[in-house]
Scaffold this motif. Structure first.
Motif: not given
Ligand SMILES: [K+]
Ligand SMILES: [K+]
Lengths: 491, 491
Positions: B79-89
């Motif tokens: 969940i945490v990884i996805s929340i941050i990984g979404a920032i570039p998009f």
């Protein structure tokens, strides 16, 4: 005969045939009253059945009936009874024998899918026979399980109901035959009460009788193509009251008959204290509320009166959860928006209480699986050696029962996949729609997703598939597979 | 901090954030090569992630990680990884943060449902990031389970895979970190080989790279709105060979990576000797044959060449059973008649092998349930005290594993019911269609039943539901429920 198992099986089937012969005499009375000149169509199979039965009733050693023998007798018994029970339809009507057999199996298994149209023009004794077999099928399957169990003194009953512990412990009287008498007493009593009330509310005696047969058996056959919606359409003054009465008696049919026994002997609290009853009422209230809300979200300015929304919703929710299959409003109509349609589908899958006349997987099994699911989550954070049994109504559910439930659900899915595939090959139905027919058959639910005309027009291959499906569902899956296992036939 | 469990969890999440920060530097290379001026959109979350990670990496006692801690870290980690990984998009594109998060979770969980359209006009580094997270997610989830297990020396791995015994016994080397290195070695090796082959067959290096990422991870993201059908439509000379190569590598992604290890170390027979592999090939061959027959029954005079029928069928069967989600022919098209559509749906449910990158319930679990079903039938006619264990590949499956599988399947059905209901309320989809979205999400399958435009237009409530569904499916249900259990958070 060398194989004594085969001998026992044939002998027991013989007893059943004699019984069927006697039952086939009942519609003769109706035929004589209405003078429809059809006495011979019941008399021929009746005599045939009795003669066959007497010929095959060997004097067998009846001291020991193994579980596999019991299962084979149960499964074959209903097949044999259906094959002979279909003869009146075949002789009187202009349908193929497969259609006649389909209707008969749909009757005995209390499924209620029909391939007969123009019901109101049919001879009265035929309509009567159609509803009578549902009534016998309703409590008949349960009785049959009990009798075979008792005769064998074996653990057979456990094999049929995953909730055996519950039935065993709450068995009202030690003697199984007394239990059966009590169950039939309650069944007959309820039926008589419903007949009287429906008659008072304006139905003809014939309609009151036949609809009472198919309400309490949660069978769902009606004498009218429009099902229970007929009484409103035909302008019955008390059609609202008629619908409410049917709601009540469908619910009674969907409740464990041992609960009825306890309630009638004074323990009123049994009606809401067991976990299955709690779920039964909880689901009915919860789902009805959701459907009513969903309806008003879709139609804020009211299509119909508030009372009608409640009545139609309650009727359909109870018709579906008890797997009766009556309708006052087509569940495919706009009256039920998307969420409502989904909820009704899920209720069909769940079904009513164990020990009732309803079909489906049965509430208590879903409750047990739900408890197992919660247990597995708990296991993650409990110490490794902690003992976490699955407990229902203060009884620990043995692992063997859980495995049986899982096998039953797996068998269900397997048969839906196979039946759906066969339907897809031999019809022009859409892929998802092709699953719905076998789903209705397996759950002994009724004619919700096909029209009668569509059902009638399907290939015989599909009809035979559904016949097997209806029997498999009512016999709770395993017996049908046991038949095809050579090992089960060995001595 | 009083709660040492919470401390351990936060510390482990910190390590993960540092790792994510490093991974976020990779697309910067692509951004620099293609000069799309997007370096900052990766640098900002990268720095944020590393800083946050270092701040929360306490020096915790790492000697004992309980199963519940491990599960919580797994679930929260993604969940945490996805929340941050979404920032570039979110920074680069004109979509809401929920859409960006949806795409990211769809990536990491290798689901492959997309809410982005006009892919071919997107900056290259964004397309690269999109496929890279699928590649990491593919083997990442498996690795994570293994690492957490090892650190705790606990039985955690058993909690995640019902087939633990199988993995344990066939663990190629005693040291878990060596195992992980081997798995990644194979994964990287396969990816490189696919890149080279696709490049040779005429794809640009960028397309070869990104499609290799999403083939082996059975993720299914493509740089083209038409998915793999693009290469034919765009006139690639060797489009047939391209499709066959992708078929092969999807299949490799759907096979247990420990089987690959054994095959690569000389035990070629592992490719067909285990029961799961037997079912894998058997189902692929059986279902493909049925679909091809069904196609020719529907179109006896051939719509397309025989080779094309085989290729399209094989492509879709393998895309579906490995839950990749690539398409060369829409499964809703007339090319696949009713039976074919049903079979593809059932394959989605089953999924690929355990220890692979694919989703679904996983073949071996279905095999175990099938063996249990047969055992229950046998029980009827075997002596009451006969011991009839469920045996898979000569190992007795313990009851605890069977219960875990049942809980997983039950959780699946529960989430489909809930997710389908939410979809029905918050959209104008038909009731059965409303189930298909959450079904695709839970099985990490991909975009088979909705168009991108439809998916994009759905309410945020539904998107969040699917985000939870995708995570729940990839984590194999239980961890998501454990998060919401207060007991699991206690020391
Ligand atoms: K019914
Ligand atoms: K996928």
């Amino acid at each position: 005969m060398k194989n004594s198992k085969l001998k026992t099986i044939i002998s027991l089937l013989g007893s059943l045939l004699v019984l069927l012969g006697v039952v086939l005499l009942i519609p003769i009375i109706v035929s004589l009253i209405y003078q429809d000149d059809l006495v011979r169509i019941y008399l021929i199979p009746a005599i045939f059945s009795v003669v066959m039965g007497l010929l095959t009733r060997f004097k067998s050693r009846e001291d020991e009936i193994s579980p596999s023998t019991g299962m084979l007798v149960c499964a074959l018994g209903w097949i044999v009874i259906s094959i002979i029970g279909a003869i009146p339809f075949y002789l009187a009507l202009d349908y193929s024998y497969i259609d006649a057999l389909f209707e008969t199996v749909s009757g005995f298994t209390t499924t209620g899918i029909t391939v007969f149209s123009g019901l109101s023009q049919m001879p009265k004794s035929i309509l009567f026979w159609r509803c009578l077999i549902q009534w016998f099928g309703g409590l008949g399957f349960l009785t049959f399980f009990l009798v075979v169990t008792f005769r064998g003194q074996s653990g057979l009953f456990q094999l049929f109901t995953a909730e055996s512990h519950k039935i065993n412990m709450s068995r009202p009287v030690p003697n199984i035959f007394k239990t059966i008498k009590i169950l039939w007493g309650i069944y007959i009593g309820f039926t008589l009460i419903e007949i009287v009330i429906l008659k008072v509310l304006g139905l003809s005696f014939f309609d009151a009788l036949t609809h009472s047969f198919t309400t309490l058996s949660t069978g769902g056959f009606s004498n009218y193509d429009q099902s229970i919606a007929h009484f409103k359409q035909a302008g019955y003054t008390y059609y609202r009251a008629i619908e409410y009465v049917i709601i009540l008696f469908m619910a009674l049919g969907g409740i464990n008959f041992l609960v009825h026994y306890k309630v009638l002997t004074g323990k009123l609290s049994e009606l809401w204290e067991g976990i299955e009853m709690k779920y039964f009422w909880g689901i009915i209230i919860g789902v009805s509320t959701l459907i009513i809300l969903d309806h008003y979200i879709e139609f804020p300015f009211a299509l119909v009166e508030f009372e009608e929304v409640i009545r139609k919703t309650l009727f359909q929710v109870i018709s579906v959860i008890t797997t009766t299959g009556y309708a006052t409003e087509d569940i495919n109509s706009v009256f039920f928006p998307a969420l409502a349609k989904q909820l009704l589908l899920i209720l069909m899958l769940v079904g009513g209480c164990v020990g009732s006349t309803s079909g489906g997987i049965k509430l208590i099994r879903v409750v047990i699986l739900n408890k197992l699911f919660k247990r597995e989550i708990k296991k993650v954070y409990y110490p490794e050696r902690a003992v976490l049994p699955v407990v229902v109504d203060e009884n620990v559910i043995p692992d063997t029962e859980i495995f049986r439930i899982v096998a039953l659900v797996f068998g269900w899915i397997l048969l839906i996949v196979i039946g759906g595939g066969i339907t897809a090959i031999f019809s022009d139905l859409e892929p998802w729609n092709a699953f719905s027919g076998i789903f209705s058959a397996l759950g002994n639910i009724g004619p919700f997703y096909f029209s009668v005309a569509k059902m009638q027009s399907l290939s015989d291959v599909i009809k035979v598939t559904y016949i097997i499906g209806m029997l498999a569902g009512r016999l709770e899956i395993l017996p049908i597979f046991v038949i095809f296992n050579r090992g089960a036939w060995r001595d």
